[in-house]
Motif scaffolding. Structure first.
Motif, PDB file in Angstrom:
ATOM      1  N   TRP A  14       0.828  -1.215   0.000  1.00 38.68           N
ATOM      2  CA  TRP A  14       0.000   0.000   0.000  1.00 38.68           C
ATOM      3  C   TRP A  14       0.857   1.257   0.000  1.00 38.68           C
ATOM      4  CZ3 TRP A  14      -4.535   0.064  -1.809  1.00 38.68           C
ATOM      5  CH2 TRP A  14      -5.399  -1.030  -1.636  1.00 38.68           C
ATOM      6  N   MET A  15       2.009   1.213   0.658  1.00 37.68           N
ATOM      7  CA  MET A  15       2.917   2.360   0.626  1.00 37.68           C
ATOM      8  C   MET A  15       3.378   2.640  -0.804  1.00 37.68           C
ATOM      9  SD  MET A  15       5.194   1.692   4.066  1.00 37.68           S
ATOM     10  CE  MET A  15       6.273   3.092   3.762  1.00 37.68           C
ATOM     11  N   LYS A  16       3.704   1.597  -1.544  1.00 35.31           N
ATOM     12  CA  LYS A  16       4.139   1.763  -2.934  1.00 35.31           C
ATOM     13  C   LYS A  16       3.015   2.316  -3.802  1.00 35.31           C
ATOM     14  CE  LYS A  16       7.656  -1.885  -2.892  1.00 35.31           C
ATOM     15  NZ  LYS A  16       8.042  -3.220  -3.430  1.00 35.31           N
ATOM     16  N   LYS A  17       1.788   1.855  -3.536  1.00 32.53           N
ATOM     17  CA  LYS A  17       0.661   2.322  -4.332  1.00 32.53           C
ATOM     18  C   LYS A  17       0.348   3.794  -4.076  1.00 32.53           C
ATOM     19  CE  LYS A  17      -1.588  -2.171  -4.912  1.00 32.53           C
ATOM     20  NZ  LYS A  17      -2.750  -3.031  -4.570  1.00 32.53           N
ATOM     21  N   ASN A  18       0.755   4.299  -2.913  1.00 27.03           N
ATOM     22  CA  ASN A  18       0.496   5.699  -2.582  1.00 27.03           C
ATOM     23  C   ASN A  18       1.514   6.655  -3.184  1.00 27.03           C
ATOM     24  OD1 ASN A  18      -1.859   5.480  -1.094  1.00 27.03           O
ATOM     25  ND2 ASN A  18      -0.781   5.016   0.805  1.00 27.03           N
ATOM     26  N   VAL A  19       2.647   6.138  -3.658  1.00 28.10           N
ATOM     27  CA  VAL A  19       3.695   7.002  -4.205  1.00 28.10           C
ATOM     28  C   VAL A  19       3.196   7.886  -5.347  1.00 28.10           C
ATOM     29  CG1 VAL A  19       5.891   7.007  -5.474  1.00 28.10           C
ATOM     30  CG2 VAL A  19       5.626   5.584  -3.434  1.00 28.10           C
ATOM     31  N   PRO A  20       2.414   7.372  -6.310  1.00 29.67           N
ATOM     32  CA  PRO A  20       1.954   8.236  -7.401  1.00 29.67           C
ATOM     33  C   PRO A  20       1.154   9.460  -6.929  1.00 29.67           C
ATOM     34  CG  PRO A  20       1.626   5.941  -7.985  1.00 29.67           C
ATOM     35  CD  PRO A  20       2.028   5.972  -6.546  1.00 29.67           C
ATOM     36  N   LEU A  22       1.923  11.408  -4.568  1.00 29.59           N
ATOM     37  CA  LEU A  22       2.859  12.488  -4.275  1.00 29.59           C
ATOM     38  C   LEU A  22       3.075  13.374  -5.495  1.00 29.59           C
ATOM     39  CD1 LEU A  22       5.662  10.795  -2.132  1.00 29.59           C
ATOM     40  CD2 LEU A  22       3.990  12.489  -1.376  1.00 29.59           C
ATOM     41  N   TYR A  23       3.128  12.766  -6.678  1.00 30.38           N
ATOM     42  CA  TYR A  23       3.347  13.533  -7.902  1.00 30.38           C
ATOM     43  C   TYR A  23       2.196  14.509  -8.137  1.00 30.38           C
ATOM     44  CZ  TYR A  23       7.097  10.243  -9.088  1.00 30.38           C
ATOM     45  OH  TYR A  23       8.251   9.499  -9.081  1.00 30.38           O
ATOM     46  N   SER A  24       0.964  14.021  -7.954  1.00 30.99           N
ATOM     47  CA  SER A  24      -0.210  14.876  -8.156  1.00 30.99           C
ATOM     48  C   SER A  24      -0.283  15.966  -7.092  1.00 30.99           C
ATOM     49  CB  SER A  24      -1.490  14.036  -8.134  1.00 30.99           C
ATOM     50  OG  SER A  24      -1.494  13.097  -9.181  1.00 30.99           O
ATOM     51  N   TRP A  25      -0.047  15.568  -5.818  1.00 32.15           N
ATOM     52  CA  TRP A  25      -0.093  16.551  -4.729  1.00 32.15           C
ATOM     53  C   TRP A  25       0.944  17.646  -4.942  1.00 32.15           C
ATOM     54  CZ3 TRP A  25       4.051  17.478  -1.360  1.00 32.15           C
ATOM     55  CH2 TRP A  25       3.787  18.423  -0.370  1.00 32.15           C
ATOM     56  N   HIS A  26       2.163  17.248  -5.280  1.00 35.07           N
ATOM     57  CA  HIS A  26       3.240  18.224  -5.456  1.00 35.07           C
ATOM     58  C   HIS A  26       2.952  19.157  -6.620  1.00 35.07           C
ATOM     59  CE1 HIS A  26       7.300  19.756  -6.421  1.00 35.07           C
ATOM     60  NE2 HIS A  26       7.485  19.662  -5.110  1.00 35.07           N
ATOM     61  N   ALA A  27       2.465  18.610  -7.718  1.00 34.86           N
ATOM     62  CA  ALA A  27       2.148  19.438  -8.884  1.00 34.86           C
ATOM     63  C   ALA A  27       0.995  20.391  -8.583  1.00 34.86           C
ATOM     64  CB  ALA A  27       1.806  18.551 -10.076  1.00 34.86           C
ATOM     65  N   TYR A  28       0.002  19.908  -7.816  1.00 31.20           N
ATOM     66  CA  TYR A  28      -1.134  20.763  -7.447  1.00 31.20           C
ATOM     67  C   TYR A  28      -0.671  21.954  -6.611  1.00 31.20           C
ATOM     68  CZ  TYR A  28      -4.835  22.383  -4.340  1.00 31.20           C
ATOM     69  OH  TYR A  28      -5.675  23.177  -3.599  1.00 31.20           O
ATOM     70  N   VAL A  29       0.146  21.711  -5.579  1.00 35.45           N
ATOM     71  CA  VAL A  29       0.632  22.795  -4.729  1.00 35.45           C
ATOM     72  C   VAL A  29       1.478  23.767  -5.562  1.00 35.45           C
ATOM     73  CG1 VAL A  29       2.062  23.394  -2.741  1.00 35.45           C
ATOM     74  CG2 VAL A  29       0.566  21.387  -2.644  1.00 35.45           C
ATOM     75  N   GLY A  30       2.312  23.217  -6.427  1.00 36.93           N
ATOM     76  CA  GLY A  30       3.138  24.066  -7.280  1.00 36.93           C
ATOM     77  C   GLY A  30       2.321  24.950  -8.200  1.00 36.93           C
ATOM     78  N   TYR A  31       1.236  24.386  -8.729  1.00 35.34           N
ATOM     79  CA  TYR A  31       0.341  25.159  -9.599  1.00 35.34           C
ATOM     80  C   TYR A  31      -0.435  26.200  -8.801  1.00 35.34           C
ATOM     81  CZ  TYR A  31      -3.938  26.227 -12.180  1.00 35.34           C
ATOM     82  OH  TYR A  31      -4.988  26.878 -12.775  1.00 35.34           O
TER      83      TYR A  31
END
Length: 329
Positions: A14-20, A22-31
């Motif tokens: 489940w930890m591995k499945k949650n990694v993707p 992070l990409y969306s969260w980081h891009a959202y905050v950056g935007y």
């Protein structure tokens, strides 16, 4: 012992499945915070925090995540810069930025999906507040224009369209694109959200043959018929029990052999089943939003009214988005 190993394996899985995520969260905050622009040129975390007047500790953590997932990179003198900028959302000034989709997902979809346990326990649903979220949803629809507009253009040409009714016109994106290419086209846009309708009016004020009305489509009664009606991203606002009546109204508003152009995500479709099922899960948390239709349902509605299905084409396969064109008999 084996049981403990299995539990650890499941946790790691489940930890591995949650990694993707992070990409969306980081891009959202950056935007949302326009941080990718702040690091277009190499800068230190302190420089950006001071220049933007934002919390430095949180910015530092956002930067660390960005470096880990390769959205950012360290350069000389503790400076950081944006990496692979072309992959990331463009700025808020771009109406076609992918950040708009991230914003809707993070601020609307995920909170709604996280509310499932509470809603299940309370046997209740939420209310979708269009005054708060209508503008965000309208901006998301702009992204789909790039994929759908060539189909609109093709329909205008193939069916000799001279007049168009756009139901749920949003900020008038389709109408404006059509007006730029067909200045003689008579068009009417219907939009229920007052702020969104006002934005459409302002955007389209230079077009003489365009009218925008802030109305509920259920209360709309046009004085003239149209060659084509567009209903884009609309069916999840219409109760399934009222969709037959909607098809019947569309038929009466069209000229003989008129075209009913529908853009919608579809459930149980050949493409994008995962996304469309998640989309449905989001809609079902609201008492005033409804399930997206299936192709079978749309074909059944056409068969019960005065329409023939002319074409069914996917335009965003990953999301299960389709264009269906119906022809009035």
């Amino acid at each position: 012992m084996i049981g403990e190993i299995v539990k650890v394996w499941r946790a790691r899985s489940w930890m591995k499945k949650n990694v993707p995520f992070l990409y969306s969260w980081h891009a959202y905050v950056g935007y949302e915070m326009e941080l990718f622009e702040s690091f277009t040129e190499p800068a230190t975390i302190q420089q950006v925090a001071l220049a933007r007047n934002i919390e430095m500790d949180l910015l530092e953590q956002w930067v660390e995540v960005g470096i880990t997932i390769k959205h950012l990179k360290r350069v000389e003198d503790d400076k950081v810069t944006t990496r692979n900028r072309w992959k990331l959302p463009s700025s808020k000034s771009d109406p076609h930025s992918s950040g708009i989709l991230l914003k809707e997902m993070m601020e609307l979809h995920i909170p709604a999906l996280l509310s499932y346990p509470q809603l299940l326990r309370n046997r209740t649903k939420q209310h979708f507040n269009s005054n708060i979220h209508g503008s965000t949803v309208a901006k998301t629809s702009i992204l789909l224009e790039r994929f759908a507009f060539p189909k609109v253009q093709k329909a205008i040409k193939n069916y000799g369209v001279k007049s168009i009714l756009d139901l749920g016109c949003g900020e008038g994106g389709y109408v404006k694109r059509i007006g730029e290419r067909h200045p003689e086209m008579r068009m009417v846009g219907i939009e229920i959200h007052e702020a969104v309708a006002k934005a459409a009016e302002e955007s389209l004020q230079a077009y003489q043959n365009v009218d925008v009305m802030c109305k509920d489509l259920h209360e709309y009664d046009p004085e003239e018929r149209f060659d084509m009606i567009m209903a884009n991203n609309l069916f999840h606002y219409i109760d399934p029990s009222e969709r037959l009546q909607f098809f019947e109204k569309a038929s009466t508003w069209l000229e003989p052999e008129g075209v009913f152009f529908v853009l919608t995500p579809m459930q149980k479709s050949k493409h994008g089943k995962q996304f469309s099922s998640a989309f449905n899960s989001f809609f079902m948390t609201f008492q005033n939003l409804y399930p997206i239709p299936s192709q079978k349902e749309m074909e059944t509605l056409a068969g019960k009214t005065d329409f023939t299905v002319d074409s069914v084409e996917p335009i965003v396969k990953e999301g299960g988005w389709y264009v269906m064109i119906f022809r009035k008999n």
